[in-house]
Design a protein around this motif. Sequence first.
Motif, PDB file in Angstrom:
ATOM      1  N   ASP C 327       5.610   6.377  -6.424  1.00 16.06           N
ATOM      2  CA  ASP C 327       6.338   7.625  -6.203  1.00 16.06           C
ATOM      3  C   ASP C 327       5.636   8.841  -6.796  1.00 16.06           C
ATOM      4  O   ASP C 327       6.222   9.905  -6.896  1.00 16.06           O
ATOM      5  N   ARG C 334      -0.715  11.705  -6.222  1.00 13.77           N
ATOM      6  CA  ARG C 334       0.341  12.732  -6.231  1.00 13.77           C
ATOM      7  C   ARG C 334      -0.139  13.912  -5.408  1.00 13.77           C
ATOM      8  O   ARG C 334      -1.154  14.509  -5.724  1.00 13.77           O
ATOM      9  N   VAL C 348       7.802  16.034  -3.884  1.00 11.69           N
ATOM     10  CA  VAL C 348       6.484  15.475  -4.200  1.00 11.69           C
ATOM     11  C   VAL C 348       6.454  13.984  -3.880  1.00 11.69           C
ATOM     12  O   VAL C 348       5.474  13.466  -3.341  1.00 11.69           O
ATOM     13  N   MET C 349       7.544  13.299  -4.171  1.00  9.75           N
ATOM     14  CA  MET C 349       7.623  11.876  -3.818  1.00  9.75           C
ATOM     15  C   MET C 349       7.464  11.702  -2.309  1.00  9.75           C
ATOM     16  O   MET C 349       6.673  10.874  -1.850  1.00  9.75           O
ATOM     17  N   GLY C 350       8.204  12.473  -1.555  1.00 12.62           N
ATOM     18  CA  GLY C 350       8.188  12.345  -0.099  1.00 12.62           C
ATOM     19  C   GLY C 350       6.811  12.627   0.480  1.00 12.62           C
ATOM     20  O   GLY C 350       6.321  11.893   1.340  1.00 12.62           O
ATOM     21  N   ARG C 353       4.226   9.842  -0.713  1.00 14.51           N
ATOM     22  CA  ARG C 353       4.412   8.563  -0.032  1.00 14.51           C
ATOM     23  C   ARG C 353       3.986   8.669   1.439  1.00 14.51           C
ATOM     24  O   ARG C 353       3.507   7.693   2.022  1.00 14.51           O
ATOM     25  N   ASP C 354       4.147   9.864   2.008  1.00 19.55           N
ATOM     26  CA  ASP C 354       3.673  10.040   3.377  1.00 19.55           C
ATOM     27  C   ASP C 354       2.147  10.015   3.411  1.00 19.55           C
ATOM     28  O   ASP C 354       1.549   9.394   4.293  1.00 19.55           O
ATOM     29  N   PHE C 357       0.638   6.165   1.982  1.00 19.83           N
ATOM     30  CA  PHE C 357       0.861   4.926   2.735  1.00 19.83           C
ATOM     31  C   PHE C 357       0.334   5.054   4.164  1.00 19.83           C
ATOM     32  O   PHE C 357       0.471   6.104   4.793  1.00 19.83           O
ATOM     33  N   ASP C 359       0.281   3.662   8.292  1.00 17.97           N
ATOM     34  CA  ASP C 359       1.344   3.480   9.289  1.00 17.97           C
ATOM     35  C   ASP C 359       2.084   2.152   9.164  1.00 17.97           C
ATOM     36  O   ASP C 359       3.307   2.095   9.268  1.00 17.97           O
ATOM     37  N   LYS C 362       4.422   2.193   6.267  1.00 20.14           N
ATOM     38  CA  LYS C 362       5.580   3.053   6.547  1.00 20.14           C
ATOM     39  C   LYS C 362       6.544   2.362   7.499  1.00 20.14           C
ATOM     40  O   LYS C 362       7.763   2.401   7.303  1.00 20.14           O
TER      41      LYS C 362
END
Lengths: 98, 520, 506
Positions: C327, C334, C348-350, C353-354, C357, C359, C362
């Motif tokens: 995260d 980050r 920032v997490m969103g 992680r996008d 990671f 495809d 996800k």
Amino acid sequence: MSALSRDDVAHVAMLARIQLSEAELDRLAGQLDQIVGWVGQVNEVAAADVPPTSHPLPLTNVTRPDEVRPSLAVEQALAAAPMAQEQRFAVPRILDED
Amino acid sequence: MSTRTRTAETVVPFEEVMRRFDPVMGLEVHVELNTATKMFCGCATEFGAEPNTQVCPVCLGLPGALPVVNHAAVESAIRIGLALNCEIASWCRFARKNYFYPDMPKNFQTSQYDEPIAFGGYLDVEHDDGAGGTEVFRVGIERAHMEEDTGKSLHVGGSTGRIHGADYSLVDYNRAGIPLIEIVTTPLTGAGERAPEIAKAYVSALRDLLKALGVSDVRMEQGSMRCDANVSLRAKVSDDPASVEQAAVPLGTRTETKNVNSLRSVERAVRYEITRHAAVLDSGSPITQETRHWHEDTGVTTSGRPKSDADDYRYFPEPDLVPVAPTREDVERLRATLPEPPQERRKRLQADWGYSDLEMRDVVNAGALEVIEDTVAAGATPAAARKWWTGELARRANSEGVEVTAMGVTPAHVAELDGLVRDGRLNDSMARQVLEGVLAGEGGPAEVADARGLELVQDDGALEAAVDKVIAAHPDVADKIRDGKVQAAGALIGQVMKEMRGQADAAKARALILERLGVS
Amino acid sequence: MTDLTRLTAARMAEGLAAGDFTSEALTQAHLDRIERLNPVLNAYLQVDTEGALATARAVDAARAAGESLPRLAGVPVAVKDIACTVGIPTTAGSRMLEGWVPPYDATIVTRLKEARMPILGKTNMDEFAMGSSTEHSAYGPTRNPWDLERIPGGSGGGSSAAVAAYLAPLAIGSDTGGSIRQPAAVTGTVGTKPTYGGVSRYGVIALASSLDQIGPCARTVADAALLHEVVAGHDPMDSTSIDAPVPPVLEASATRDLTGLRVGVVREISGEGFQAGVLARFEEAVEELKALGAEVVEVSCPHFRYAMAAYYLILPSEASSNLARYDAMRYGLRVGPDGVDSPSAEQVMGASRDAGFGDEVKRRIILGTYALSSGYYDAYYGQAQKVRTLIARDFEAAFSQADVLVSPTAPTTAFRIGDQTEDPMTMYLNDIATIPANLAGVPGLSLPVGVADEDGLPVGLQVLAPATEDQRLYAVAAALEERLHTAWGGPVLDRAPTVESQEVPA
């Protein structure tokens, strides 16, 4: 099985804290809808009286004694932190939750 | 996004609310266990350690780390369950509660969901009946389950220092993974206007119980015991809050007030929410189901966040931990280690010691129950033990701002002192002087008495001479006594004691005076 | 002079013990080969030249001093990049963990160190072990040494390619739905998924906790058994670890006769949808088992047809939770969202992680989050757990009729890189024969049984045994391997073209 809409995918991605781009949403939504439909096959199995299996082996009561073991050195703990300050992990401002 | 209010909202006076509404409460108490190590790893749990010095791959949620359950924590959980008259699950699992929050290293909390270790119990709580007596209210315990604590964030920047408006946060994970037991009551109905007091009495009784069990430090000010209070109102249809008609009224929408971290706050926060709910309902608005924060300083709650999708915790059985299945033998072995329930113990001691209700309440309020018990066990009479510990010693402790047990006087000292008085070696005022010496670190009571030369004169000749001298010096008083005014003897006794420089047995002096004057 | 890298691990151990060569020479030979061929194969993400040589020299010194050493001391090993290694970056094939250096060793790594095996480096894998081709690595695909345009299987394609191309005699893999066995099958090597709980998972980056199992990759059955013995056994740091002696796998790997053994052919995973060349080799192998004295019976496991669906609910569900820790707060990538000043932790997490990671990760996180979410749990995750029970019951019934079960390991030989990346569902079907073992926790092993006529690529046979009976896998596989090697005049890998002889695809 209910189909998975683009909005559903956006909502679930939010729950999973993944900020998908619009293009990703377009791409993933179709694939996920297909996959969800396919995994829904599990509902073809009559299993009302079948107990669920959460663990492959029937182990119980695995515990450890309440004895202190060495912790990491604080430098090791913080070594990978994207940001640290005052011997703590520095994280962006926390919004809206308790 | 929720709107935030920082100032007090409109409230309706409590008495007014009680005429029209019936309050229902639910209390969730989180207790940190005092185990040496964390719930799922061997890190130490010292309070106040330097930040991030009690962390390891497991409690930092590093890739690849796996939890292992602390045996002592499971035993404590079972003992708590038994002390709360719960049933103990014969088989239960841990579950993951999934939500993202920076102070939670794995972004799930390892907890228990639909299979708590203990369930279906109760705690009987004594509270004031408002007429000088006590009443018992039975608080239903829905469940007690095991989980882990989160880290602690320090919010930097912003204007308020609170989360909202902070520029960034600094996280210390020392607390992450400390074993927690969450104790959840059933919805508490039937308390009526006593709801706030009962809330406080319950948390207080729970604290005593956990202390007696020795499973937690139960320090609310350090956060080792924390309370969340759920409150809702429903229409009042009966003057008896416990009536069947009242019970039939559906429950209203509840709010969950967090951050209630003192006994006093429990009562105040419940009372505040009751009065705030009434005002909202009176205005024709529905209650928003939400989390609210209690502010100790201003005595109000403010809106946190509404219950929402974020509360879709996606619980599922924790695959990294195997089920906990306490055997009946384990449970019975743990049951045998339970202390006597605090209330029963108080009742038993009160009967043994012959204290009045009022005396007993003073003892409990002074926190002197254990020390008196030890003093009696050391040979003192219950009356003397109570007199010393709730009298002279309590006064001194109070004025010095220390615990009564922290002044260097032990139950054995007090018992020895009482023995010296009963043996006739010391009178009351001499005993106080001896106590001074003990407090000053001069040694035990007998030692101090010897060193200070404090001892009742046992030589009857000296006493007789003093009596004769005093009678001769006060013929008018002597005459009154001869005429039957025996109470006048007090004045002569005082003179005799003076002659003897205090080192005489007053009862003996009295008997001698009356004998000399022929009225015995 | 003999090419040391071509020896079996067992022969390397013997040579070291006899003083025929040093561990330093042996390790250096592998490092040289890695330096030469890894740029083509991309089997290793990290090579620990200094660490490996230091261990090798220490072993040589200890041996010279007459110390008694563990059997595999000085024999080098590769470790899948999913196991934490102090001082060596551990990424699980993800951008999310690029450059992350663990402060602790996985238990299996500790055991390799205790066995004094030089660790050559960390092998490539599909990101967080999600995939059957190693194409889903954030660090580029690994190539199959048999044909550089083809996949080496997955998720452990780095380990299988390294072993098949003699870049390591032994490697560690992890198997959640076939990630050791399917790569072994498509590279002509041997791989074992031990009984769930047989090898510690502590320090191995979790994909799906109730399915993951660590195991050996090797070129021969006996070598796999040697490594199995080193890493297996109870670990108090893993609550799901079995507290019992390791099954006698090494002893079993000397088996040459299967008289009296009942072998069950699982109808549901041995026919329909399988490539003709795969079925042909499988059927021949079954005949060889008969020739070895085994009694072959057909068994039916009717619920296996639902195994894939159950697996693709259980795995994503557990993975969605296991991967929540990435995260951007304590370690790892980050990044802030574009065009946001002073973003919140949530933003920032969103964004991280996008960005961190790929495809496939996800897809599975979203699928798992959905399967666990309120209103869907019973129909998806809950129902999948029930199907899991039925699959375990199918195994129980089958094992009442047979001592071991067999099937082809994978439905096809190695497919071409890029062929299945656009269609996740087709890729999922590669694990159709391997997944049931993970759902039930039983052990499985894949060994080469020849090459398919149509493409000349290796075919694997899967052996399955009841839980904690891992030695049965090795007994069957060892006897069959010996018979096939004798018939072929050597291992199937001898038939692979050299990497050097192949044109490097663009």
